[in-house]
Write a protein that holds these residues in place. Structure first.
Motif, PDB file in Angstrom:
ATOM      1  N   LEU A 134       0.860  -1.204   0.030  1.00 19.07           N
ATOM      2  CA  LEU A 134       0.017  -0.054   0.051  1.00 19.07           C
ATOM      3  C   LEU A 134       0.964   1.207   0.194  1.00 19.07           C
ATOM      4  O   LEU A 134       0.400   2.519  -0.557  1.00 19.07           O
ATOM      5  N   ALA A 135       2.218   1.156   0.519  1.00 20.49           N
ATOM      6  CA  ALA A 135       2.954   2.513   0.682  1.00 20.49           C
ATOM      7  C   ALA A 135       3.313   2.881  -0.908  1.00 20.49           C
ATOM      8  O   ALA A 135       3.400   4.127  -0.843  1.00 20.49           O
ATOM      9  N   GLY A 136       3.169   2.206  -1.823  1.00 17.74           N
ATOM     10  CA  GLY A 136       3.419   2.528  -3.150  1.00 17.74           C
ATOM     11  C   GLY A 136       2.281   2.867  -4.008  1.00 17.74           C
ATOM     12  O   GLY A 136       2.471   3.295  -5.096  1.00 17.74           O
ATOM     13  N   TRP A 137       1.057   2.492  -3.334  1.00 18.12           N
ATOM     14  CA  TRP A 137      -0.242   3.082  -4.098  1.00 18.12           C
ATOM     15  C   TRP A 137      -0.238   4.902  -4.167  1.00 18.12           C
ATOM     16  O   TRP A 137      -0.061   5.216  -3.104  1.00 18.12           O
ATOM     17  N   THR A 138      -0.996   5.123  -5.100  1.00 18.66           N
ATOM     18  CA  THR A 138      -1.248   6.742  -5.165  1.00 18.66           C
ATOM     19  C   THR A 138      -2.841   6.921  -4.928  1.00 18.66           C
ATOM     20  O   THR A 138      -3.529   6.177  -5.361  1.00 18.66           O
ATOM     21  N   ILE A 139      -3.140   7.725  -3.925  1.00 11.87           N
ATOM     22  CA  ILE A 139      -4.379   8.170  -3.996  1.00 11.87           C
ATOM     23  C   ILE A 139      -5.123   9.294  -4.681  1.00 11.87           C
ATOM     24  O   ILE A 139      -4.365   9.952  -5.136  1.00 11.87           O
ATOM     25  N   ALA A 140      -6.367   9.456  -4.501  1.00 17.00           N
ATOM     26  CA  ALA A 140      -6.933  10.304  -5.453  1.00 17.00           C
ATOM     27  C   ALA A 140      -6.668  11.869  -4.688  1.00 17.00           C
ATOM     28  O   ALA A 140      -6.112  11.911  -3.719  1.00 17.00           O
ATOM     29  N   SER A 141      -7.275  12.914  -5.458  1.00 19.47           N
ATOM     30  CA  SER A 141      -6.657  14.326  -5.233  1.00 19.47           C
ATOM     31  C   SER A 141      -7.704  14.892  -4.077  1.00 19.47           C
ATOM     32  O   SER A 141      -7.370  15.666  -3.305  1.00 19.47           O
ATOM     33  N   ASP A 142      -8.790  14.438  -3.887  1.00 19.63           N
ATOM     34  CA  ASP A 142      -9.725  15.070  -2.867  1.00 19.63           C
ATOM     35  C   ASP A 142     -10.528  14.260  -1.928  1.00 19.63           C
ATOM     36  O   ASP A 142     -10.837  14.887  -0.930  1.00 19.63           O
ATOM     37  N   TYR A 143     -10.276  12.823  -2.205  1.00 27.21           N
ATOM     38  CA  TYR A 143     -11.177  11.988  -1.099  1.00 27.21           C
ATOM     39  C   TYR A 143     -10.155  10.841  -1.014  1.00 27.21           C
ATOM     40  O   TYR A 143      -9.851  10.323  -1.984  1.00 27.21           O
ATOM     41  N   PHE A 144     -10.195  10.373   0.103  1.00 24.82           N
ATOM     42  CA  PHE A 144      -9.591   8.938   0.179  1.00 24.82           C
ATOM     43  C   PHE A 144     -10.265   8.116   1.504  1.00 24.82           C
ATOM     44  O   PHE A 144     -10.318   8.735   2.487  1.00 24.82           O
ATOM     45  N   SER A 145     -10.413   6.885   1.376  1.00 25.15           N
ATOM     46  CA  SER A 145     -11.127   6.115   2.206  1.00 25.15           C
ATOM     47  C   SER A 145     -10.372   4.810   2.452  1.00 25.15           C
ATOM     48  O   SER A 145     -10.184   4.329   1.520  1.00 25.15           O
ATOM     49  N   LEU A 146     -10.185   4.241   3.576  1.00 21.10           N
ATOM     50  CA  LEU A 146      -9.709   2.928   4.021  1.00 21.10           C
ATOM     51  C   LEU A 146     -10.146   2.423   4.959  1.00 21.10           C
ATOM     52  O   LEU A 146     -10.234   2.991   6.196  1.00 21.10           O
ATOM     53  N   VAL A 158       1.400  -1.560   8.792  1.00 24.66           N
ATOM     54  CA  VAL A 158       2.625  -0.850   8.145  1.00 24.66           C
ATOM     55  C   VAL A 158       2.393  -0.849   6.680  1.00 24.66           C
ATOM     56  O   VAL A 158       2.127  -1.992   6.070  1.00 24.66           O
ATOM     57  N   GLY A 159       2.487   0.258   5.979  1.00 23.66           N
ATOM     58  CA  GLY A 159       2.108   0.372   4.479  1.00 23.66           C
ATOM     59  C   GLY A 159       1.196   1.335   4.481  1.00 23.66           C
ATOM     60  O   GLY A 159       1.268   2.254   3.382  1.00 23.66           O
ATOM     61  N   ALA A 160      -0.030   1.349   5.373  1.00 27.90           N
ATOM     62  CA  ALA A 160      -0.960   2.676   5.090  1.00 27.90           C
ATOM     63  C   ALA A 160      -0.481   3.986   5.447  1.00 27.90           C
ATOM     64  O   ALA A 160      -0.771   4.908   4.676  1.00 27.90           O
ATOM     65  N   GLU A 161       0.879   4.175   5.999  1.00 22.98           N
ATOM     66  CA  GLU A 161       1.495   5.455   6.082  1.00 22.98           C
ATOM     67  C   GLU A 161       1.845   5.972   4.890  1.00 22.98           C
ATOM     68  O   GLU A 161       1.815   7.207   4.685  1.00 22.98           O
ATOM     69  N   GLY A 162       2.160   5.177   3.666  1.00 19.67           N
ATOM     70  CA  GLY A 162       2.417   5.745   2.597  1.00 19.67           C
ATOM     71  C   GLY A 162       1.295   6.378   1.885  1.00 19.67           C
ATOM     72  O   GLY A 162       1.363   7.372   1.005  1.00 19.67           O
ATOM     73  N   LEU A 163       0.016   5.858   2.017  1.00 16.83           N
ATOM     74  CA  LEU A 163      -1.104   6.463   1.677  1.00 16.83           C
ATOM     75  C   LEU A 163      -1.426   7.630   2.318  1.00 16.83           C
ATOM     76  O   LEU A 163      -1.841   8.795   1.498  1.00 16.83           O
ATOM     77  N   LEU A 164      -1.662   7.680   3.497  1.00 18.72           N
ATOM     78  CA  LEU A 164      -1.825   8.836   4.514  1.00 18.72           C
ATOM     79  C   LEU A 164      -0.869  10.042   4.178  1.00 18.72           C
ATOM     80  O   LEU A 164      -1.164  11.137   4.410  1.00 18.72           O
ATOM     81  N   ALA A 165       0.353   9.708   3.788  1.00 12.38           N
ATOM     82  CA  ALA A 165       1.363  10.744   3.764  1.00 12.38           C
ATOM     83  C   ALA A 165       0.876  11.643   2.444  1.00 12.38           C
ATOM     84  O   ALA A 165       1.200  12.990   2.442  1.00 12.38           O
ATOM     85  N   GLN A 166       0.206  11.217   1.806  1.00  7.73           N
ATOM     86  CA  GLN A 166      -0.246  11.836   0.476  1.00  7.73           C
ATOM     87  C   GLN A 166      -1.525  12.941   0.667  1.00  7.73           C
ATOM     88  O   GLN A 166      -2.173  13.591  -0.063  1.00  7.73           O
ATOM     89  N   ALA A 167      -2.118  12.706   1.894  1.00  3.43           N
ATOM     90  CA  ALA A 167      -3.350  13.225   2.111  1.00  3.43           C
ATOM     91  C   ALA A 167      -3.331  14.620   2.722  1.00  3.43           C
ATOM     92  O   ALA A 167      -3.035  14.546   4.150  1.00  3.43           O
ATOM     93  N   ASP A 168      -3.096  15.490   2.178  1.00 13.39           N
ATOM     94  CA  ASP A 168      -2.899  16.943   2.679  1.00 13.39           C
ATOM     95  C   ASP A 168      -4.153  17.490   3.139  1.00 13.39           C
ATOM     96  O   ASP A 168      -5.291  16.740   2.987  1.00 13.39           O
ATOM     97  N   GLY A 169      -4.152  18.735   3.486  1.00 13.40           N
ATOM     98  CA  GLY A 169      -5.583  19.264   4.156  1.00 13.40           C
ATOM     99  C   GLY A 169      -6.711  19.419   3.272  1.00 13.40           C
ATOM    100  O   GLY A 169      -7.995  19.500   3.738  1.00 13.40           O
ATOM    101  N   ALA A 170      -6.471  19.116   1.747  1.00 12.22           N
ATOM    102  CA  ALA A 170      -7.326  19.435   0.834  1.00 12.22           C
ATOM    103  C   ALA A 170      -8.086  18.223   0.776  1.00 12.22           C
ATOM    104  O   ALA A 170      -9.136  17.908  -0.038  1.00 12.22           O
TER     105      ALA A 170
END
Length: 343
Positions: A134-146, A158-170
């Motif tokens: 999961l750490a190498g997957w890319t999330i969408a730009s405005d919404y993400f659900s796990l 472990v692995g989810a941190e790579g997804l959540l690191a892409q989720a800024d305030g927007a």
């Protein structure tokens, strides 16, 4: 190109699909269809719709779909206990949602070309132990659900941190970790800074320290973490815009699994305001002290906390700028957490 929905079942001939690269519609594959039965999908590149494979006892991998690059709505793999290998999905570029339920997979595939997934749901996969890819997957730009629920052997996030690191305030974020009896740590959630969070049915988790960067909650629910004795880890949480639940607001009876290791709210050092606060079925709770900066609670329901006294509640309300507009304290006969749920 084929326009319309496609339904494939055991014994169906898929040869007519040979050379079809684009389906404009949904593809449903149900029942014990083996790899040979899916041979006609070998050239399929894009599904402008959804792909659902369900109730299949024989398919061990998705090799017939190795050319697939896009599923524009959702990919659902349901009730496929023989499925252990998802590597044929590695070429996916376009995938909005993926659901993996009741399969035999132990690990998720790498998706190096993925442009952005909106929702990942992993339910009831008894062999799942590795979320590292999961750490190498890319999330969408405005919404993400796990959502991760009911995976009996999963001991690490472990692995989810790579997804959540892409989720800024927007990015609107929602994370649910449910009914995971082997999970020992919340490591993997360190990059969560905001959004909706539900943690429930995690009997081996002992602390919340991986949530130390979580500052702004849309909603927050904690229940069924009996070894948790402090809310430290949420010490940077500043506000909960919606519902904040400690314990189980939905069930009644002796088997209810609240937050029985908590004696107070200690650890909520930075919390200043909560819209709707529900505190229910916490057998060890004796005080509501521990959130010294909390000054605004719009509604408050405190129910079935056997050791919590009226005096403890009064002391909590006294620290607020004003009493909650809706306030209920006591037993289920007097009030219910249902009153503050958003439906």
């Amino acid at each position: 190109m084929f326009v319309g929905n496609i339904n494939i079942g055991p014994g169906d001939d898929t040869g007519w699909l040979k050379c079809v690269t684009l389906v404009v519609g949904d593809v449903f594959i149900a029942g014990d269809v083996d790899a040979a039965g899916l041979a006609g999908l070998a050239d399929l590149h894009t599904i402008a719709g959804g792909l659902t494979i369900s109730d299949n006892q024989v398919l061990a991998d998705l090799a017939p779909l190795a050319c697939l690059r896009g599923v524009s709505t959702s990919l659902q793999l349901n009730a496929m206990p023989a499925l252990t290998d998802l590597s044929a999905l590695a070429g996916l570029v376009d995938l909005r949602q993926i659901v993996v339920r009741a399969t035999g997979v132990a690990a998720l595939p790498g998706l190096p070309a993925l442009t952005g997934v909106e929702a990942i749901a992993l339910f009831d996969n008894p062999e799942l132990v590795d979320l590292g890819e999961l750490a190498g997957w890319t999330i969408a730009s405005d919404y993400f659900s796990l959502t991760i629920a009911g995976n009996a052997a999963l001991a690490s996030l472990v692995g989810a941190e790579g997804l959540l690191a892409q989720a800024d305030g927007a990015v609107d974020v929602a994370v649910q970790i449910l009914d995971s009896p082997a999970l020992t740590s919340l490591a993997g959630l360190e990059m969560l800074t905001h959004g909706h969070l539900t943690l429930s049915g995690l009997p081996l988790v002992t602390e919340l320290e991986p949530l130390a960067q979580y500052k702004h909650a849309g909603s927050l629910t904690l229940s069924g973490l009996p070894l948790l004795t402090t809310l430290h880890g949420l010490h940077k949480l500043e506000d909960v815009a919606g519902l904040f639940v400690l314990g189980d607001c939905l069930k009644v009876g002796p088997e209810v699994d609240g937050m029985d290791g908590l004696v107070d709210l200690k650890g909520l050092d930075a919390l200043t305001k909560v819209s709707d606060f529900g505190i229910a079925n916490n057998d060890g709770l004796v005080a509501l002290a521990g959130a010294p900066l909390l000054h605004q609670v719009n509604s408050l329901t405190v129910v079935e906390n056997d050791k919590l006294t009226q005096a403890a509640l009064d002391a909590f309300v006294a620290q607020l700028d004003q009493a909650p507009g809706d306030l209920c304290f006591g037993a289920w006969e007097m009030c219910s957490c249902f009153e503050i749920l958003p439906w």
